[in-house]
Motif scaffolding. Structure first.
Motif, PDB file in Angstrom:
ATOM      1  N   PHE A 192       5.587   0.230   5.367  1.00  0.00           N
ATOM      2  CA  PHE A 192       6.195  -0.246   6.600  1.00  0.00           C
ATOM      3  C   PHE A 192       6.978  -1.543   6.444  1.00  0.00           C
ATOM      4  O   PHE A 192       7.722  -1.930   7.333  1.00  0.00           O
ATOM      5  N   GLY A 193       6.796  -2.261   5.350  1.00  0.00           N
ATOM      6  CA  GLY A 193       7.572  -3.475   5.132  1.00  0.00           C
ATOM      7  C   GLY A 193       6.945  -4.766   5.631  1.00  0.00           C
ATOM      8  O   GLY A 193       7.625  -5.775   5.753  1.00  0.00           O
ATOM      9  N   PHE A 194       5.631  -4.735   5.924  1.00  0.00           N
ATOM     10  CA  PHE A 194       4.969  -6.000   6.230  1.00  0.00           C
ATOM     11  C   PHE A 194       5.041  -6.889   4.993  1.00  0.00           C
ATOM     12  O   PHE A 194       5.175  -6.400   3.865  1.00  0.00           O
ATOM     13  N   GLU A 195       4.933  -8.187   5.189  1.00  0.00           N
ATOM     14  CA  GLU A 195       4.956  -9.141   4.082  1.00  0.00           C
ATOM     15  C   GLU A 195       3.580  -9.774   3.958  1.00  0.00           C
ATOM     16  O   GLU A 195       3.046 -10.306   4.937  1.00  0.00           O
ATOM     17  N   GLU A 196       3.010  -9.699   2.761  1.00  0.00           N
ATOM     18  CA  GLU A 196       1.694 -10.296   2.525  1.00  0.00           C
ATOM     19  C   GLU A 196       1.849 -11.807   2.529  1.00  0.00           C
ATOM     20  O   GLU A 196       2.509 -12.378   1.669  1.00  0.00           O
TER      21      GLU A 196
END
Length: 138
Positions: free
Chosen positions: A31-35
């Protein structure tokens, strides 16, 4: 989209996972979340923050935290609507990463283009272009 009148998000949805490290990897890849940050040792995640590129994000942690758990959310019971710009590209990314698509991209009667998916833990995610209605006085 930059909006100087809207303050940064102060509500952070939270969820628990049976395999939090695998879920973090999936949410970043699919989904493209950023850690942003992950605290914990070994397989256990005590706290993680994943940021959404357009603002806001989620917090998550491992479900099995022992007796006295003060936040006993069951894995797979979370659901969220997330604003995104390029729904078709995000859908393709999610499919490539193995997300279970439960509703393919479609246009809604309220002007959104969106799709819905389930992550490996069973949580429901809806991604769309609808940014919500302005609050009174905005």
């Amino acid at each position: 989209m930059t909006d100087t009148k809207t303050p940064p998000p102060q509500v952070w949805p939270t969820l628990r996972a049976n395999d939090a490290r695998a879920l973090i990897k999936f949410l970043v890849e699919a989904f493209g979340f950023e850690e942003t940050v992950v605290y914990g040792e070994g397989d256990r995640v005590d706290h993680a923050q994943l940021s959404w590129p357009l603002g806001g994000g989620i917090m998550l942690g491992s479900a099995d935290r022992g007796p006295g758990d003060q936040w006993p959310l069951r894995p797979g019971t979370f659901g969220a609507y997330v604003v995104a710009d390029d729904i078709d590209a995000l859908h393709a990314r999610a499919v490539t990463a193995g997300a279970e698509i439960i509703r393919p991209p479609q246009d809604t009667d309220y002007g959104s283009h969106e799709f819905a998916a389930r992550d490996p833990e069973g949580n429901l995610w809806s991604f769309g272009t609808y940014r919500g209605e302005p609050r009174a006085g905005d």
